[in-house]
Structure formats: C-alpha cells, structure tokens
Design a protein around this motif. Structure first.
Motif, mmCIF file in Angstrom:
data_model
loop_
_atom_site.group_PDB
_atom_site.id
_atom_site.type_symbol
_atom_site.label_atom_id
_atom_site.label_comp_id
_atom_site.label_asym_id
_atom_site.label_seq_id
_atom_site.Cartn_x
_atom_site.Cartn_y
_atom_site.Cartn_z
ATOM 1 N N MET A 117 4.419 -19.403 -2.946
ATOM 2 C CA MET A 117 5.469 -18.438 -3.245
ATOM 3 C C MET A 117 5.805 -17.629 -2.004
ATOM 4 S SD MET A 117 6.543 -18.504 -6.368
ATOM 5 C CE MET A 117 7.223 -16.860 -6.547
ATOM 6 N N GLU A 118 7.087 -17.499 -1.737
ATOM 7 C CA GLU A 118 7.531 -16.639 -0.643
ATOM 8 C C GLU A 118 7.922 -15.290 -1.219
ATOM 9 O OE1 GLU A 118 10.878 -16.453 2.919
ATOM 10 O OE2 GLU A 118 10.422 -18.354 1.932
ATOM 11 N N LEU A 119 7.204 -14.263 -0.827
ATOM 12 C CA LEU A 119 7.452 -12.930 -1.345
ATOM 13 C C LEU A 119 8.670 -12.305 -0.674
ATOM 14 C CD1 LEU A 119 3.780 -11.598 -1.355
ATOM 15 C CD2 LEU A 119 5.107 -12.357 -3.327
ATOM 16 N N PRO A 120 9.334 -11.392 -1.367
ATOM 17 C CA PRO A 120 10.468 -10.705 -0.729
ATOM 18 C C PRO A 120 9.985 -9.806 0.399
ATOM 19 C CG PRO A 120 9.947 -9.687 -2.839
ATOM 20 C CD PRO A 120 9.126 -10.942 -2.757
ATOM 21 N N PRO A 121 10.821 -9.513 1.364
ATOM 22 C CA PRO A 121 10.417 -8.623 2.459
ATOM 23 C C PRO A 121 10.010 -7.257 1.919
ATOM 24 C CG PRO A 121 12.488 -9.730 2.976
ATOM 25 C CD PRO A 121 12.201 -10.017 1.539
ATOM 26 N N PRO A 122 8.949 -6.660 2.474
ATOM 27 C CA PRO A 122 8.544 -5.325 2.027
ATOM 28 C C PRO A 122 9.567 -4.274 2.446
ATOM 29 C CG PRO A 122 7.259 -5.995 3.934
ATOM 30 C CD PRO A 122 8.083 -7.181 3.541
ATOM 31 N N VAL A 123 9.812 -3.331 1.558
ATOM 32 C CA VAL A 123 10.792 -2.281 1.850
ATOM 33 C C VAL A 123 10.348 -0.909 1.350
ATOM 34 C CG1 VAL A 123 12.777 -3.854 1.842
ATOM 35 C CG2 VAL A 123 12.050 -2.796 -0.294
ATOM 36 N N GLN A 124 9.162 -0.838 0.702
ATOM 37 C CA GLN A 124 8.822 0.394 0.011
ATOM 38 C C GLN A 124 7.598 1.118 0.533
ATOM 39 O OE1 GLN A 124 8.455 -0.955 -4.057
ATOM 40 N NE2 GLN A 124 10.640 -0.719 -4.450
ATOM 41 N N SER A 125 6.480 0.405 0.751
ATOM 42 C CA SER A 125 5.242 1.146 0.986
ATOM 43 C C SER A 125 4.216 0.347 1.772
ATOM 44 C CB SER A 125 4.616 1.555 -0.357
ATOM 45 O OG SER A 125 4.228 0.404 -1.103
ATOM 46 N N LEU A 126 3.330 1.096 2.426
ATOM 47 C CA LEU A 126 2.097 0.577 3.030
ATOM 48 C C LEU A 126 0.939 1.287 2.358
ATOM 49 C CD1 LEU A 126 0.311 -0.779 5.305
ATOM 50 C CD2 LEU A 126 0.694 1.332 6.602
ATOM 51 N N SER A 127 -0.041 0.527 1.898
ATOM 52 C CA SER A 127 -1.222 1.101 1.270
ATOM 53 C C SER A 127 -2.469 0.536 1.932
ATOM 54 C CB SER A 127 -1.242 0.790 -0.233
ATOM 55 O OG SER A 127 -2.402 1.304 -0.854
ATOM 56 N N VAL A 128 -3.288 1.407 2.496
ATOM 57 C CA VAL A 128 -4.553 1.023 3.116
ATOM 58 C C VAL A 128 -5.656 1.476 2.167
ATOM 59 C CG1 VAL A 128 -6.052 1.338 5.116
ATOM 60 C CG2 VAL A 128 -3.567 1.206 5.422
ATOM 61 N N GLU A 129 -6.352 0.512 1.581
ATOM 62 C CA GLU A 129 -7.228 0.790 0.445
ATOM 63 C C GLU A 129 -8.699 0.632 0.820
ATOM 64 O OE1 GLU A 129 -5.786 -1.850 -2.578
ATOM 65 O OE2 GLU A 129 -3.920 -0.710 -2.859
ATOM 66 N N THR A 130 -9.299 1.712 1.274
ATOM 67 C CA THR A 130 -10.739 1.811 1.544
ATOM 68 C C THR A 130 -11.223 0.624 2.369
ATOM 69 O OG1 THR A 130 -10.855 2.797 -0.665
ATOM 70 C CG2 THR A 130 -12.927 2.493 0.501
ATOM 71 N N ILE A 131 -10.632 0.437 3.540
ATOM 72 C CA ILE A 131 -10.964 -0.722 4.361
ATOM 73 C C ILE A 131 -12.085 -0.398 5.346
ATOM 74 C CG2 ILE A 131 -8.652 -1.695 4.154
ATOM 75 C CD1 ILE A 131 -8.101 -0.773 7.026
ATOM 76 N N SER A 132 -12.901 -1.412 5.600
ATOM 77 C CA SER A 132 -13.883 -1.378 6.673
ATOM 78 C C SER A 132 -13.605 -2.587 7.566
ATOM 79 C CB SER A 132 -15.309 -1.431 6.127
ATOM 80 O OG SER A 132 -15.595 -0.267 5.368
ATOM 81 N N ILE A 133 -13.730 -2.401 8.877
ATOM 82 C CA ILE A 133 -13.306 -3.420 9.829
ATOM 83 C C ILE A 133 -14.399 -3.651 10.856
ATOM 84 C CG2 ILE A 133 -11.481 -4.113 11.448
ATOM 85 C CD1 ILE A 133 -9.809 -1.785 10.205
ATOM 86 N N ALA A 134 -14.631 -4.915 11.175
ATOM 87 C CA ALA A 134 -15.582 -5.283 12.227
ATOM 88 C C ALA A 134 -14.886 -6.180 13.234
ATOM 89 C CB ALA A 134 -16.785 -6.009 11.633
ATOM 90 N N ALA A 135 -15.447 -6.260 14.425
ATOM 91 C CA ALA A 135 -14.938 -7.213 15.407
ATOM 92 C C ALA A 135 -15.180 -8.627 14.899
ATOM 93 C CB ALA A 135 -15.629 -7.003 16.749
ATOM 94 N N PRO A 136 -14.318 -9.573 15.233
ATOM 95 C CA PRO A 136 -14.495 -10.948 14.759
ATOM 96 C C PRO A 136 -15.888 -11.482 15.080
ATOM 97 C CG PRO A 136 -12.354 -10.697 15.808
ATOM 98 C CD PRO A 136 -13.093 -9.421 16.053
ATOM 99 N N GLY A 137 -16.525 -12.062 14.066
ATOM 100 C CA GLY A 137 -17.835 -12.662 14.232
ATOM 101 C C GLY A 137 -18.993 -11.691 14.203
ATOM 102 N N ARG A 138 -18.728 -10.410 13.965
ATOM 103 C CA ARG A 138 -19.794 -9.416 13.922
ATOM 104 C C ARG A 138 -19.810 -8.713 12.570
ATOM 105 N NH1 ARG A 138 -19.928 -6.541 19.919
ATOM 106 N NH2 ARG A 138 -20.065 -8.491 21.117
ATOM 107 N N PRO A 139 -20.981 -8.533 11.985
ATOM 108 C CA PRO A 139 -21.052 -7.939 10.645
ATOM 109 C C PRO A 139 -21.014 -6.411 10.652
ATOM 110 C CG PRO A 139 -23.243 -8.584 11.359
ATOM 111 C CD PRO A 139 -22.296 -9.028 12.434
#
Length: 263
Positions: A1-23
């Motif tokens: 499915m191809e979604l329509p282009p976003p036009v309304q909002s950005l939501s960042v939901e309790t994210i945690s981020i690591a460098a690639p390959g590192r826990p």
C-alpha cells in the motif's frame, strides 16, 4: 500500500536510539509531538544526544524501542524510496557527491524536474549563488563538493534537504559554516517550511539557528529535559543558556524537566 503524503503531524513516541550494531542506547525515552507549521529547536551541550535524535527521527539509525510516526503511520510503513520523498535531512557531516550542483540538490533523481530543483535552491536562497558558479547548476563539484567552499556546501545541502517540499525537515547544526548572509537565508528557509505546512527540527549550537522556530527542546545526558514554547523554555532554563549550548553544559531547573507535547 502506498500511503498518502503526510500533511498533519509528527509524533515521536518514547523512542530510544543506539548506533547501528550496538545495543547500548545513546538517547532514551524521548517523546514529543508537532503539528503542521511548527518548528522545534533542539539545544543542549555536546554529546547530549542531539544528533543521535535527529538520525533516529529520520530513520537513519535504528530505534531500540518506540515509534516515529507521520500522520499516525510509523516510518517503516513507507518504503525507503517513498519515505525519502517526505523527509529532508541536513546532517552535521555534509556529504555531497561527485556530480553537478543540480544532481546533488535533486538527490540524483533521474526524473528530476528542473523547476523543482530551482524551487529548492530558491527556498534555500542559494539560487543566485549557484548562477555565479562557472557552469551554474551544471557545475561539477567534485568528490565531497571539493569545488565549493564550506559555506557553499552547507547551503547546497540545505537546498537538497528542501527538494520536493518534504513534510518533515531535520537540520543538524545547519549554520555551523554560514556567514551572516547564509544565516539570514537559513532563517528564511525555516520560516518557509513552516509557512507551507511542514514541520522542521533544528539542532542548534548558535542562537541564530532557532530564530524561526516556535518550540524548544533541551537535551542532556541522552534524555529530553524540557519541551515547550520557545520563550517559556528559555525563561525556565535561565540566562545561563543564552548562548544556546555551552561546552560546560546546561543547567535545567526542575520546573523545566517535564517532557510534553507541542499540541
């Protein structure tokens, strides 16, 4: 499915981020939300996780947990090619490729429309500068943009981030190599994204970078210490943050330590 282009909002939901390959996470439990037309400046001392947050929001680095959503859809619901149309990213380490100015602005899109390329350059206020190059838009810039000055590379990379009017634009220290003219162009470009209904995140070390945003986030030790209207957050963190981020770090008063939503 191809979604329509976003036009309304950005939501960042309790994210945690690591460098690639590192826990081990570099940033943890970041959450905020933005609506169309809003801009957020992200400030904090060096090594506070600002650039890592930018990489996670655009999908360059993996999320250990949480989701980034555009109009409610997680980024991985778009293919990489489709997602790229909706996101503009200016990384801290600018990487231009051996090709023409036009090719770099259009991200080497073989079907690029010259009108769209010029529109992106105009939005970045770099069109006149490009016309003064030896072959204009057809000037070959060499590996890593060696034929351009540092400031010119940064401004061409800004045009690349704006190419195609993406909904989400993320700029990581976009004024680190700009002169006064370039900084004025950057401020105008950020205003332009907001006025056309996009959302923009600006990683900032210099106060001029956040002149055109309405929201402010404070990062420290991989977590978000404050988020809200720019003037309110600056008032809470106090005059010690007058240069946006100091090598010695920011001191955030307890009242500013609550994360929140832009809405």
């Amino acid at each position: 499915m191809e979604l329509p282009p976003p036009v309304q909002s950005l939501s960042v939901e309790t994210i945690s981020i690591a460098a690639p390959g590192r826990p081990q996470p570099i940033v943890q439990s970041i959450r905020f939300a933005m609506e169309a037309g809003q801009g957020v400046g992200i400030i904090g001392p060096s090594a506070s996780g600002k650039s890592t947050l930018a990489r996670g929001v655009v999908g360059v680095w993996p999320l250990l947990k949480g989701q980034v959503r555009l109009d409610g859809a997680a980024l991985d619901q778009w293919s990489a090619r489709a997602r790229g149309k909706h996101i503009g990213y200016l990384p801290q380490d600018i990487e231009l490729l051996d090709g023409t100015v036009a090719e770099n602005i259009s991200r080497f899109d073989g079907e690029a429309d010259s009108t769209a390329i010029i529109a992106a350059a105009t939005a970045a206020n770099v069109h006149e500068m490009i016309l003064r190059l030896p072959d204009g838009y057809q000037t070959r810039i060499g590996e890593s943009g060696a034929a351009l000055s540092t400031g010119q590379r940064q401004r061409v990379a800004l045009a690349r981030a704006l190419y195609g009017d993406p909904f989400l634009v993320v700029l990581d220290e976009p004024n680190s190599d700009l002169d006064a003219e370039g900084e004025a162009a950057l401020t105008a470009a950020i205003k332009g994204v907001r006025e056309r209904g996009g959302v923009v995140l600006v990683i900032a070390h210099r106060p001029s970078a956040i002149a055109a945003v309405d929201l402010l986030a404070v990062m420290a030790n991989g977590t978000m210490q404050a988020f809200g209207p720019k003037d309110e957050v600056l008032r809470k963190i106090g005059p010690q943050a007058s240069p946006v981020a100091r090598p010695s770090g920011l001191t955030v008063v307890p009242e500013a330590a609550e994360q929140g939503s832009a809405t």
